[in-house]
Every structure is written in C-alpha cells, then in structure tokens.
Write an enzyme that holds these catalytic residues in place. Structure first.
Site, PDB file in Angstrom:
ATOM      1  N   HIS A   1       0.835  -1.217   0.000  1.00 12.81           N
ATOM      2  CA  HIS A   1       0.000   0.000   0.000  1.00 12.81           C
ATOM      3  C   HIS A   1       0.867   1.265   0.000  1.00 12.81           C
ATOM      4  CE1 HIS A   1      -3.360  -2.665   1.359  1.00 12.81           C
ATOM      5  NE2 HIS A   1      -2.382  -3.243   2.029  1.00 12.81           N
TER       6      HIS A   1
ATOM      7  N   SER B   1      14.941  22.588 -14.204  1.00 14.57           N
ATOM      8  CA  SER B   1      13.768  23.411 -14.466  1.00 14.57           C
ATOM      9  C   SER B   1      14.240  24.773 -14.954  1.00 14.57           C
ATOM     10  CB  SER B   1      12.965  23.565 -13.174  1.00 14.57           C
ATOM     11  OG  SER B   1      12.173  24.730 -13.245  1.00 14.57           O
TER      12      SER B   1
ATOM     13  N   LYS C   1      15.694  22.289  -8.910  1.00 13.95           N
ATOM     14  CA  LYS C   1      15.039  21.068  -9.365  1.00 13.95           C
ATOM     15  C   LYS C   1      15.885  20.184 -10.269  1.00 13.95           C
ATOM     16  CE  LYS C   1      10.778  20.829 -10.172  1.00 13.95           C
ATOM     17  NZ  LYS C   1       9.542  20.160  -9.838  1.00 13.95           N
TER      18      LYS C   1
ATOM     19  N   GLU D   1       9.703   9.438 -16.144  1.00 11.51           N
ATOM     20  CA  GLU D   1       8.317   9.861 -16.396  1.00 11.51           C
ATOM     21  C   GLU D   1       7.883   9.482 -17.808  1.00 11.51           C
ATOM     22  OE1 GLU D   1       9.686  13.840 -14.735  1.00 11.51           O
ATOM     23  OE2 GLU D   1       7.525  14.043 -14.636  1.00 11.51           O
TER      24      GLU D   1
END
Ligand code: ARG
Length: 464
Positions: A162, A283, A289, A296
């Site tokens: 979970h 970024s 970042k 992704e």
C-alpha cells in the site's frame, strides 16, 4: 510523387481511370510499409528461387528477377529509390521498379503468389526480427539489474505494501523482483517466436494455388521452421502482431512500474536514488530542481503501447475470413509500439545502470514506521512458543508504547518491552539488518538468499 490521373499499372485492364486523390490517400500504405522493403525483397527472391526450382519459371528469368531485386535493395538503401503513393504499397513499388529494370520477366515473379500471402510473410519476418531485438534488449536490462542486485544484496530499504512501510527488504531483492518480471517477458517473447515461426508464403490469395509450388522450400529459405498449414488462416491471421503488442504492453507495464518507483525514490522526500545528469533535466525557473524526465516518459509511453494493442484488437475483432483491407492497419501500430518499446527498454537500462543508490537514506527509512514489528511477533512465537495471533496482539501493545514514547519500536529498551510481556529477554535485538538476515526462506530477502538468486540468474540468462 503520385499521378492520380493515370490508371493503375497493376490492374489497369479493369480500371479505366486513376483513383480519386482521397482514395489514394486512404488506400496507400507506402508511407509506413516501406519499412518492410528488406523483408519484401527477401521474400520475393526466395519465391523466385522456388519457382525456378519447381520449373514454374525459367532459371534465366529467375536470375534476372533476383538481380533486379538486389539492385532495388541497393537503390532503397542508398536513398535513390523513388517511392510512389500511386503504387500504393511496398509490394507494388518494388514490382513496378522491377519491371522498369528487367522488363517482361518481372511479370513472372507474382506467379502463384498474391499480395495477401506476400504481406503476411513480409510482416511476419519483420515482427520475428523485432522479437529477437526485444529479447536482446531485455537480456541487457536483466544483466544490468543483476549487477545492481549483486552490489546491493545487503543494502537495506523499506519494503512497501500500500506504499506504506511494511518490512525491511534489501535493494538487491527489490531489483531481483524486476529480474523475475523482465525474465517472464523474455520467455513470452521466446514462446511467441516459436508459435509464429511458420511461413504463410504460398497460400496465395486465400485458397492455395494450382501451380506445383514447394512451400517447404520457401519456408526454409526464409528461416521459418515450417509452412503454415491452412491457406485461409495464413492470409487472415494477425495473431503474431497481436501477441507482439500484448507482450509489449505487459513489458511496458513492468517498465512503467519501475519508472514510477524511480520517480518516487528520486524525490527529495525519499532521496533513495540520485539520477545522473544524463537521465534528468533541470527546471527553467526553479534552480533547485532535478526532474526524472526519462522515468516519467517511460511511464507515459506505456499508454501508447497499450493503446496500440487495443487498437489492433479492435481492427481484427469483426473481420470475416480471410483478408480484408482493414488489416493494413496492423503495421503502424506494431511499428510504433516496437520503436517505443525499444526506446523504453534502452532508457530504463541506462537509468538503472547509472543511478546512485543512497544507502543511508534507504536504511534510515527502513528503520522507521515500526518496520521490525513482525520480527518481534516472530520472536515471541519462536522463543516463547506463543500462538501467532497472541504474538500479534502483544506486538501491537509494544507499537502503542513506542508511539506514546515517540520512538520506533526498535528503540524500546528491554525493560520497556518487558512491561509489555515479561517473557521478553535481551536476546531480542530488533534491527533492520537482523530482520532481513532472518528472512532466508526460499525467495526471501536475506542477503545470502539474494546472492544465491543472483548467481543462479547470471548462469540462466546466458541461455534465456
Ligand atoms: N498493403 C496491403 C496490406 O498492408 C497489402 C495487401 C493488399 N492485398 C489486397 N488484396 N489488397 O495489407
């Protein structure tokens, strides 16, 4: 490129005027099936050799045909070939050029053959080659995972259910879970190759042919195990493409799950892994970042692959036997899925191979969330012969006490634990290392067991 006024060279006898532009646009597949040029030429050469061997065409004509086809192969590979949309597909583009090159002998190549068995054999050859490419790529990914697993057989991390900390495991063990998944994908590829390893060439339009052809000869020449057994099935079956897509979809799904874990692990909140600069981006506005773009995109491209599977299943689902033009839609789906999957596997192999494992962060997280609670329960069962249900209850009280003290269960003193159950002694040491070391059941997370599995897989993978 195309001349929609001229009547078609291949069936000009029946059609007086050329197709409307929109007809040509919807009908033509040359824009994508040119990818099959090498398979088409290979299939035609094998077919011509068989026609000569069986006396259906002369040896001289066969030589002219083979020579012309090799010239075309060279023209296509050097970029000199002019593809024509009016000629619809790769088969007619090649045949028309062959006629230009060698004259009337070209017209004999299509004896005892139809574009229906021709496209079926071309596409099978292509898909079979792609299956072998995927198998090699998967082996590369598996070997990379094995190397990381060996290196981190004893590196402790939290195991999740979970996405909640459950029990400590090792990072090596986690890598080996993916080895199992990708090895199943690989075995699916092998199974599918064995099933599709049959040549449909010689089924002709649908019914076979009255010419004395030798289908075993062409099957062998093209590297197939045997010819297909039913001419109707031969020209209407696209199971091999559907199997490719379903295997690709399952494999992409596995890649996507690992990609998602990498996305999670590389957040500052987890900090379990650091991706190298080659597999992340910055970024344009937030200087701090570092984004896991490759992971992704692996996750996202799964959608495309899955979509192609559903797309082709939907194309095929209502088709009566045998060939229908609908089946021309099989190629773009497979080509795109193949290109996408190849890229996904390559990106994942790169990411897994060069990401940095932050052992301290993994260990810290592994020791939080009372992850050794099950070890306490197991100790009570083993040492005090307590029924597991009761041990679960006692352990629950220990967790509650640890919560009240604001510490992890592994930090409770023996005295604290004895207040929960007097039978507990200082033989009990709750630690993540002890926890993973104790789980040496077959397939368990103990470092020794992980090392044993890595060793076995290293041997197995060479033959897989
Ligand atoms: N371009 C066609 C395809 O990809 C080749 C087969 C055409 N056969 C036919 N009877 N029109 O399916």
């Amino acid at each position: 490129m195309s001349d929609s006024k001229a009547s078609n060279a291949m069936w000009g006898g029946r059609f007086a005027s050329g197709p409307a532009a929109v007809m040509e646009a919807i009908n033509a597949s040359i824009g994508f099936d040119r990818k099959l040029y090498a398979q088409d030429i290979r299939g035609s050469i094998a077919h011509s050799q068989m026609l000569a061997k069986t006396g259906i065409i002369s040896a001289e004509d066969q030589e002219r045909i083979a020579h012309g086809l090799n010239t075309i192969l060279h023209e296509i590979e050097s970029g000199a070939f002019a593809f024509s949309t009016a000629l619809e597909d790769i088969h007619m583009n090649v045949e028309a050029r062959l006629a230009e090159l060698i004259g009337p002998a070209a017209g004999r190549l299509h004896t005892a053959r139809s574009r229906n068995d021709q496209v079926a054999v071309d596409f099978r050859l292509w898909v079979k080659d792609e299956f072998f490419r995927v198998a090699e790529a998967l082996k590369g990914l598996i070997r990379t995972l094995l190397a990381r697993a060996e290196e981190h057989a004893a590196t402790v991390m939290p195991g999740f259910t979970h996405l909640q900390s459950a029990q400590p495991v090792t990072f090596g063990h986690h890598c080996m879970a993916y080895v199992e998944m990708f090895a199943r994908d690989l075995s699916r590829v092998r199974d599918a190759i064995a099933r599709m390893d049959q040549s449909p060439l010689g089924a002709a339009a649908l019914a076979g042919t009255s010419f004395p052809i030798d289908r075993h000869m062409t099957a062998k020449a093209l590297g197939f195990r045997e010819p297909t057994r039913n001419s109707l099935d031969s020209v209407s079956d696209r199971d091999f493409a559907l199997e490719f897509l379903s295997i690709a979809a399952i494999c992409a799904t596995h890649l996507s799950r690992l990609a998602e874990e990498i996305v999670i692990w590389s957040t500052p909140q987890f900090g379990f892994v650091r991706l190298s600069d080659s597999f992340s981006t910055g970024s344009s506005i937030m200087p701090q970042k570092k984004n896991p773009d490759a992971a992704e995109l692996v996750r996202a491209k799964t959608g495309r692959v899955n979509g192609h599977l559903i797309g082709l299943l939907t194309v095929m689902k209502g088709l009566p036997l045998t060939y229908s033009k609908d089946m021309q839609e099989d190629k773009e789906a497979v080509f795109d899925a193949a290109e996408t999957l190849d890229l996904m596997i390559a990106a994942m192999t790169g990411m897994v191979g060069d990401m940095t494992i932050v052992e301290a962060a993994m260990k810290r997280a592994a020791g939080s969330g009372h992850s050794t609670a099950t070890d306490l329960a197991d100790w009570l069962v083993r040492t005090l012969d307590m029924p597991f249900r009761e041990a679960h209850h006692v352990t629950g009280r220990a967790v509650a006490l640890a919560e009240a003290r604001g510490v992890d269960i592994s930090r409770l003193s023996t005295a604290d634990l004895q207040s929960v159950h007097p039978g507990i002694t200082d033989d009990l040491v709750l630690s993540v290392q002890n926890s993973v070391k104790s789980r040496k059941s077959y397939g368990g997370t103990a470092p020794a067991e992980v090392r044993r599995q890595v060793k076995a897989w290293k041997k197995r993978i060479d033959k897989a």
